[in-house]
Every structure is written in C-alpha cells, then in structure tokens.
Scaffold this active site. Sequence first.
Site, PDB file in Angstrom:
ATOM      1  N   HIS A 187       7.296  16.398 -30.811  1.00 27.46           N
ATOM      2  CA  HIS A 187       8.293  15.892 -30.322  1.00 27.46           C
ATOM      3  C   HIS A 187       8.789  14.516 -30.969  1.00 27.46           C
ATOM      4  O   HIS A 187       7.573  13.593 -31.061  1.00 27.46           O
ATOM      5  CB  HIS A 187       8.296  15.619 -28.444  1.00 27.46           C
ATOM      6  CG  HIS A 187       8.475  16.909 -27.975  1.00 27.46           C
ATOM      7  ND1 HIS A 187       7.739  17.497 -26.896  1.00 27.46           N
ATOM      8  CD2 HIS A 187       9.389  17.882 -28.062  1.00 27.46           C
ATOM      9  CE1 HIS A 187       8.289  18.345 -26.264  1.00 27.46           C
ATOM     10  NE2 HIS A 187       9.122  18.752 -27.016  1.00 27.46           N
ATOM     11  N   CYS A 234       6.419  11.034 -21.916  1.00 26.61           N
ATOM     12  CA  CYS A 234       6.889  12.365 -21.483  1.00 26.61           C
ATOM     13  C   CYS A 234       6.940  12.621 -20.141  1.00 26.61           C
ATOM     14  O   CYS A 234       7.585  13.530 -19.563  1.00 26.61           O
ATOM     15  CB  CYS A 234       5.747  13.335 -21.994  1.00 26.61           C
ATOM     16  SG  CYS A 234       5.345  13.316 -23.507  1.00 26.61           S
TER      17      CYS A 234
HETATM   18  N1  ARG Z   1       2.622  20.698 -23.175  1.00 26.39           N
HETATM   19  C1  ARG Z   1       3.849  20.320 -23.117  1.00 26.39           C
HETATM   20  C2  ARG Z   1       4.536  20.882 -24.430  1.00 26.39           C
HETATM   21  O1  ARG Z   1       3.944  21.294 -25.381  1.00 26.39           O
HETATM   22  C3  ARG Z   1       3.763  18.815 -23.446  1.00 26.39           C
HETATM   23  C4  ARG Z   1       5.268  18.211 -23.690  1.00 26.39           C
HETATM   24  C5  ARG Z   1       5.133  16.787 -23.845  1.00 26.39           C
HETATM   25  N2  ARG Z   1       6.624  16.216 -23.683  1.00 26.39           N
HETATM   26  C6  ARG Z   1       7.088  15.352 -24.579  1.00 26.39           C
HETATM   27  N3  ARG Z   1       8.209  14.859 -24.306  1.00 26.39           N
HETATM   28  N4  ARG Z   1       6.460  14.878 -25.839  1.00 26.39           N
HETATM   29  O2  ARG Z   1       5.739  21.385 -24.243  1.00 26.39           O
END
Ligand code: ARG
Length: 283
Positions: free
Chosen positions: A174, A269
């Site tokens: 992300h 996050c």
């Molecule tokens: N386990 C989640 C996923 O893989 C973590 C999300 C983390 N979020 C972020 N905005 N980086 O989707």
Amino acid sequence: MSIRRLPLAACRSFLMCRPTHYAIAYEINPWMRLARPANHRRALSQWDRLYRTLTETLKVQVRLLPPAPGVPDLVFTANAGLVHGRTLIRSNFRHPQRRREEPLVERYFRREGFRIVRLPRRFNFEGEGDALWVGDTLVMGFRFRSDAPAHEHAARALDARVLPVELADQRFYHLDTCFCPLDAQTILWFPKAFDRYSRKVIEGLARTRIAVSERDAVRFACNAIVIGRSIVMQAGVSTTLKRALSRRGFRLYPVELSEFLKAGGAAKCLVLQLHCQPSARRS
Ligand code: ARG
C-alpha cells in the site's frame, strides 16, 4: 471548480475500529503468516495506547467504527475508503477476505450522512491506504492492491489533481507503507518501494524528501500519522531518522504496534482521516 483544502493541521478527526475481532486469519501480504498469530491482549492494549495518544495527548477527535466478527482486518480503517468533505469513495478490496468489510463500512458512512461513491467493481481500490494528499495533489499508489484506472475515477469524483505512482516492492503493497506526506512540501518515503519513473514523479512533487533506510522502512516508519508538526510512529526507528525529523521541526510520538506489524500494518493503517476538507465547494 476546485475544492480548497484546509491546512493539514486542521485535520483533527479520525476513524478507528477497536481490535475486538482482530487476528491473523489469512495471508494476503508478505507480512502475514498464520504461523505467527497476534497476541490478542497485547493488540488491544497497543491499539488503546494509540487511541489515547491521539485523543488525550494530541487532542484529536476519534470516531469509532463498530467492530464486527469475521472481518479481522476491519481495524485497518485506512482501507475503508477515501473521505473528502462529506463524500466517501468506498473501497473495492482486491482480496475476497476483505471484501466482506465493504457493506459494513458503507452502512456506517451512510448512517453518518455521507454521500457514498462506488467505483466500477472491475477496479480495485483500497482507500486512503493507497491515496494520500500532498498539498492539493492526491498521490495514488497502484499495482498490488489498487488498480491504476481507479485513479481516473477518483480524480473525477473529487475534482482534484491525481498523481498515480507505481509500487514496486511487495512488502510495501500500500502507498501508506512507504510514503508519508509531512506537509505540503515535505514527504517521508522509502524510494526503493517505487518504480524508477514514479520515483522521478515524486521527486518533482515534493521539494523536501526524507528517505528512510530499509531498516526503518520495514519497521513501517513511513506508516505514520501526521497531525500538524506531531508524528505518531511505530516505536524503535533509528536515531538518524528521529534526528532528521526533529531538525525539521517535527515531534515524534512513538507507539509500539508489534501485533499489527504482523498483519502488515502500523499506526497510519489504523486510522482514516475524516472531515479534513470543508464540505463547501469554492471556485
Ligand atoms: N492485513 C491488512 C491487509 O493486508 C493490512 C492492511 C494495512 N493497511 C494499510 N493501509 N497499509 O490488507
């Protein structure tokens, strides 16, 4: 017609979700391993510490999305969508495990009186996790979770300038795992997480760029919450980074979030910005 943004310091409201049902229940990014479960009690207390740092120390308003069973990643509210004024661009999650969050998010925002914008289903989009403002420009990350064409739709819905950048390292799947706007001219980033061209684009966008080392990057140093000159960041980053930030007038608030790192997330996050923009449009 354009939407005038308030200065970052005016962003004083976030959405969070208590980790009542948080767990490592599947593997959808390189950090998650079923063999490495999160300690639930510790996760609750770490989350609480983050919540109190925001509400008590930094005096920002935090609204709470009701937790729900069967959606263990709902705590990562940054992925719920992208809020702009009273509009929510709802996420279209890439992985089916997280798609179950979509109706819950939509119901919450609808009840709160937001206008909901859905992007065409064929395009994935994972909200603020892949969309961050640098001044008036919305930088959007694509490849691992969000799809490039989603950006055009978002630009239209927001009537804003959108700059798509391609992510290149699966560990930083992300945008908010490797890129953090500190103010309208300053960013914190891990350059190697981007492809060559996108690196150039970012260099042209932000005058001051603080590059983090790989060691700090994998500690999720870029996954930080910025409130004015205060930065809430995962604990344990290098002294070099701490110094670079304080030299530029930022104050660091470290929070230990080890149980969330196991899911591939940290401070940023766990929050979604709300009401950062005036709902009134000006020309
Ligand atoms: N386990 C989640 C996923 O893989 C973590 C999300 C983390 N979020 C972020 N905005 N980086 O989707």
